[in-house]
Design a protein around this motif. Structure first.
Motif, PDB file in Angstrom:
ATOM      1  N   LYS A 112       5.733  11.658 -12.478  1.00 50.94           N
ATOM      2  CA  LYS A 112       6.623  11.874 -11.347  1.00 50.94           C
ATOM      3  C   LYS A 112       6.703  10.645 -10.449  1.00 50.94           C
ATOM      4  CE  LYS A 112       4.811  15.665  -9.680  1.00 50.94           C
ATOM      5  NZ  LYS A 112       4.680  16.834  -8.776  1.00 50.94           N
ATOM      6  N   ALA A 113       7.930  10.227 -10.161  1.00 52.04           N
ATOM      7  CA  ALA A 113       8.174   9.085  -9.268  1.00 52.04           C
ATOM      8  C   ALA A 113       8.830   9.585  -7.988  1.00 52.04           C
ATOM      9  CB  ALA A 113       9.061   8.059  -9.960  1.00 52.04           C
ATOM     10  N   TRP A 114       8.223   9.263  -6.858  1.00 51.81           N
ATOM     11  CA  TRP A 114       8.725   9.665  -5.535  1.00 51.81           C
ATOM     12  C   TRP A 114       9.376   8.438  -4.902  1.00 51.81           C
ATOM     13  CZ3 TRP A 114       5.132  10.315  -0.741  1.00 51.81           C
ATOM     14  CH2 TRP A 114       5.836  10.935   0.316  1.00 51.81           C
ATOM     15  N   ILE A 115      10.661   8.510  -4.636  1.00 52.61           N
ATOM     16  CA  ILE A 115      11.409   7.348  -4.160  1.00 52.61           C
ATOM     17  C   ILE A 115      12.048   7.647  -2.810  1.00 52.61           C
ATOM     18  CG2 ILE A 115      13.149   5.625  -4.780  1.00 52.61           C
ATOM     19  CD1 ILE A 115      12.971   6.622  -7.675  1.00 52.61           C
ATOM     20  N   PHE A 116      11.767   6.801  -1.822  1.00 46.13           N
ATOM     21  CA  PHE A 116      12.401   6.910  -0.505  1.00 46.13           C
ATOM     22  C   PHE A 116      12.349   5.529   0.155  1.00 46.13           C
ATOM     23  CE2 PHE A 116       7.933   7.836  -0.132  1.00 46.13           C
ATOM     24  CZ  PHE A 116       7.516   7.218   1.036  1.00 46.13           C
ATOM     25  N   HIS A 117      13.154   5.329   1.195  1.00 44.74           N
ATOM     26  CA  HIS A 117      13.278   3.992   1.778  1.00 44.74           C
ATOM     27  C   HIS A 117      11.991   3.544   2.469  1.00 44.74           C
ATOM     28  CE1 HIS A 117      15.120   0.423   3.363  1.00 44.74           C
ATOM     29  NE2 HIS A 117      14.869   0.790   4.610  1.00 44.74           N
ATOM     30  N   GLY A 118      11.436   4.375   3.345  1.00 44.33           N
ATOM     31  CA  GLY A 118      10.172   4.039   4.000  1.00 44.33           C
ATOM     32  C   GLY A 118      10.245   3.878   5.498  1.00 44.33           C
ATOM     33  N   ASP A 119      11.442   3.956   6.086  1.00 38.66           N
ATOM     34  CA  ASP A 119      11.555   3.794   7.533  1.00 38.66           C
ATOM     35  C   ASP A 119      10.908   4.942   8.294  1.00 38.66           C
ATOM     36  OD1 ASP A 119      14.400   5.553   8.328  1.00 38.66           O
ATOM     37  OD2 ASP A 119      13.991   5.042   6.254  1.00 38.66           O
ATOM     38  N   VAL A 120      10.610   6.057   7.603  1.00 44.12           N
ATOM     39  CA  VAL A 120       9.951   7.195   8.243  1.00 44.12           C
ATOM     40  C   VAL A 120       8.569   6.807   8.761  1.00 44.12           C
ATOM     41  CG1 VAL A 120       8.907   8.053   6.103  1.00 44.12           C
ATOM     42  CG2 VAL A 120       9.412   9.651   7.959  1.00 44.12           C
ATOM     43  N   PHE A 121       7.963   5.744   8.177  1.00 44.70           N
ATOM     44  CA  PHE A 121       6.644   5.306   8.623  1.00 44.70           C
ATOM     45  C   PHE A 121       6.713   4.324   9.792  1.00 44.70           C
ATOM     46  CE2 PHE A 121       5.452   5.808   3.911  1.00 44.70           C
ATOM     47  CZ  PHE A 121       5.166   7.159   4.086  1.00 44.70           C
ATOM     48  N   ASP A 122       7.927   3.906  10.170  1.00 42.70           N
ATOM     49  CA  ASP A 122       8.081   2.860  11.181  1.00 42.70           C
ATOM     50  C   ASP A 122       8.142   3.485  12.578  1.00 42.70           C
ATOM     51  OD1 ASP A 122       8.838   0.617  12.699  1.00 42.70           O
ATOM     52  OD2 ASP A 122       9.871  -0.259  10.975  1.00 42.70           O
ATOM     53  N   LYS A 176      -1.109  -6.484   9.052  1.00 42.84           N
ATOM     54  CA  LYS A 176      -1.767  -5.184   9.166  1.00 42.84           C
ATOM     55  C   LYS A 176      -0.760  -4.057   9.017  1.00 42.84           C
ATOM     56  CE  LYS A 176      -4.762  -2.446  12.185  1.00 42.84           C
ATOM     57  NZ  LYS A 176      -5.422  -2.366  13.512  1.00 42.84           N
ATOM     58  N   TYR A 177       0.457  -4.238   9.581  1.00 42.83           N
ATOM     59  CA  TYR A 177       1.492  -3.220   9.477  1.00 42.83           C
ATOM     60  C   TYR A 177       1.882  -2.990   8.016  1.00 42.83           C
ATOM     61  CZ  TYR A 177       6.160  -1.230   9.367  1.00 42.83           C
ATOM     62  OH  TYR A 177       7.251  -0.466   9.062  1.00 42.83           O
ATOM     63  N   ILE A 178       2.057  -4.071   7.284  1.00 46.78           N
ATOM     64  CA  ILE A 178       2.442  -3.960   5.865  1.00 46.78           C
ATOM     65  C   ILE A 178       1.350  -3.270   5.068  1.00 46.78           C
ATOM     66  CG2 ILE A 178       2.870  -5.313   3.763  1.00 46.78           C
ATOM     67  CD1 ILE A 178       4.306  -7.363   5.597  1.00 46.78           C
ATOM     68  N   ASP A 179       0.098  -3.650   5.332  1.00 46.09           N
ATOM     69  CA  ASP A 179      -1.026  -3.036   4.623  1.00 46.09           C
ATOM     70  C   ASP A 179      -1.114  -1.541   4.927  1.00 46.09           C
ATOM     71  OD1 ASP A 179      -3.540  -3.353   3.009  1.00 46.09           O
ATOM     72  OD2 ASP A 179      -4.428  -2.609   4.865  1.00 46.09           O
ATOM     73  N   ASN A 180      -0.926  -1.167   6.200  1.00 42.06           N
ATOM     74  CA  ASN A 180      -0.960   0.249   6.589  1.00 42.06           C
ATOM     75  C   ASN A 180       0.199   1.025   5.964  1.00 42.06           C
ATOM     76  OD1 ASN A 180      -3.218  -0.159   8.150  1.00 42.06           O
ATOM     77  ND2 ASN A 180      -2.097  -0.360  10.078  1.00 42.06           N
ATOM     78  N   PHE A 181       1.371   0.393   5.905  1.00 43.83           N
ATOM     79  CA  PHE A 181       2.548   1.011   5.300  1.00 43.83           C
ATOM     80  C   PHE A 181       2.273   1.365   3.845  1.00 43.83           C
ATOM     81  CE2 PHE A 181       6.414   0.818   2.809  1.00 43.83           C
ATOM     82  CZ  PHE A 181       7.383   1.434   3.593  1.00 43.83           C
ATOM     83  N   GLU A 182       1.747   0.412   3.106  1.00 47.60           N
ATOM     84  CA  GLU A 182       1.479   0.615   1.684  1.00 47.60           C
ATOM     85  C   GLU A 182       0.411   1.684   1.463  1.00 47.60           C
ATOM     86  OE1 GLU A 182       2.558  -4.029   0.496  1.00 47.60           O
ATOM     87  OE2 GLU A 182       0.468  -3.345   0.542  1.00 47.60           O
ATOM     88  N   ARG A 183      -0.638   1.618   2.247  1.00 47.91           N
ATOM     89  CA  ARG A 183      -1.740   2.580   2.111  1.00 47.91           C
ATOM     90  C   ARG A 183      -1.266   3.990   2.469  1.00 47.91           C
ATOM     91  NH1 ARG A 183      -5.810   3.545  -0.798  1.00 47.91           N
ATOM     92  NH2 ARG A 183      -6.404   1.359  -0.617  1.00 47.91           N
ATOM     93  N   THR A 184      -0.474   4.132   3.514  1.00 46.38           N
ATOM     94  CA  THR A 184       0.035   5.447   3.923  1.00 46.38           C
ATOM     95  C   THR A 184       0.912   6.052   2.832  1.00 46.38           C
ATOM     96  OG1 THR A 184      -0.004   4.810   6.263  1.00 46.38           O
ATOM     97  CG2 THR A 184       1.372   6.703   5.662  1.00 46.38           C
ATOM     98  N   ALA A 185       1.813   5.240   2.275  1.00 44.49           N
ATOM     99  CA  ALA A 185       2.692   5.722   1.212  1.00 44.49           C
ATOM    100  C   ALA A 185       1.885   6.169  -0.001  1.00 44.49           C
ATOM    101  CB  ALA A 185       3.681   4.628   0.819  1.00 44.49           C
ATOM    102  N   ALA A 186       0.884   5.370  -0.379  1.00 50.85           N
ATOM    103  CA  ALA A 186       0.054   5.697  -1.547  1.00 50.85           C
ATOM    104  C   ALA A 186      -0.754   6.969  -1.317  1.00 50.85           C
ATOM    105  CB  ALA A 186      -0.866   4.523  -1.874  1.00 50.85           C
TER     106      ALA A 186
END
Length: 300
Positions: A112-122, A176-186
């Motif tokens: 299963k692949a979950w695809i979304f833009h990611g602005d929800v984390f911003d 730090k923001y990029i690292d947190n973004f990636e970790r949160t999504a994962a």
């Protein structure tokens, strides 16, 4: 041009309508592939900064190309982002093979692949949209300045330089923001039993395996077509990051061994191959002539 047949391609953050958009390069990439599915993962049209004064024909050609791909059988999924959020009022709209949605789940060879833009984390977009929009204008101005700067470097025979990348990589809070973004999504993907989580938004192409105490997943980011000129491709149960600046000749290569050759080696190999074919043709003609002679026919 011969097109590469792939299962799935993902692009994001094209920002049509801005000075930083590399529309011509994107058209060249789209012309080189024949995907079964194409996912446009947000910020394709930059409605935040849209202006009637600036929307070049090359930007319009990208839209025509995308519609054309859908009409020829490619399933095109337009996932909305923050810069094209006005399209969210049309979510779940389908027009033939063209679909608009806020997120997408695909089954890829049993995973299963979950695809979304990611602005929800911003947080800045959720709580201070005006500040995020101001930042968008600042980013576009920086890209414009950078293009003049790179023109000067090119005239002097030097390599191009990315000011925005340098700023991002040198500011600890951005890293730090990029690292947190990636970790949160994962982490969210693992929690919801997804094997892949695919985002855009932060303009950082990446493919990385993440694990926590609950499981694991693969985080992927398609990057952008402003600075990195990247896409994600899925075929034969494998993901790869496509880099336009390095991979744009890939349609001409049969395999990875040829891809490693420099241009002179490639030309030499083709020339040698042609010489071998010519020599083989002469041998065949000679053998045929001998055969005819043995059967009692006269030779000219």
């Amino acid at each position: 041009m011969k097109k590469r047949k792939i299962e799935l391609a993902v692009i994001s953050d094209v920002h049509l309508g801005t000075y930083g958009c590399h529309a011509d390069e994107l058209i060249a990439y789209l012309n080189s592939i024949q995907p079964k599915k194409l996912v446009l993962n947000g910020d394709i049209i930059d409605i935040w900064q849209f202006s009637k004064r600036y929307f070049p024909s090359s930007h319009l050609k990208v839209l025509k190309k995308l519609i054309g791909m859908a009409s020829k059988g490619t399933e095109v999924y337009y996932i909305t982002g923050n810069h094209d959020e006005m399209l969210r009022k049309f979510s779940d709209t389908s027009m033939g093979n063209f679909k608009i949605m806020d997120k997408l789940v695909l089954n890829l060879d049993g995973k299963k692949a979950w695809i979304f833009h990611g602005d929800v984390f911003d947080v800045s977009i959720q709580n201070a949209k005006w500040l995020a929009k101001l930042g968008g204008y600042g980013y576009d101005l920086l890209i414009l300045i950078n293009s003049f700067f790179n023109w000067g470097l090119t005239q002097m025979g030097r390599e191009k330089y990315s000011l925005s990348k340098r700023i991002k990589n040198s500011v600890k809070s951005a890293v730090k923001y990029i690292d947190n973004f990636e970790r949160t999504a994962a982490d969210l993907a693992i929690e919801n039993d997804y094997d892949y989580v695919i985002c855009g938004h932060i303009h950082q192409p990446k493919k990385e395996h993440y694990e926590n105490k609950y499981g694991s997943c693969v985080y992927l980011n398609s990057g952008d077509w402003v600075e990195n000129l990247t896409a994600l491709e899925y075929s034969f149960k494998r993901w790869r990051i496509y880099h336009y600046n390095h991979d744009r000749l890939s349609p001409f290569f049969v395999d990875e061994d040829l891809k490693e050759m420099d241009m002179n080696e490639l030309i030499a190999s083709i020339t040698n191959k042609d010489a071998e074919i010519e020599e083989l043709t002469k041998d065949i003609q000679t053998e045929r002539a001998k055969g005819l002679d043995n059967q009692g026919f006269e030779q000219d």
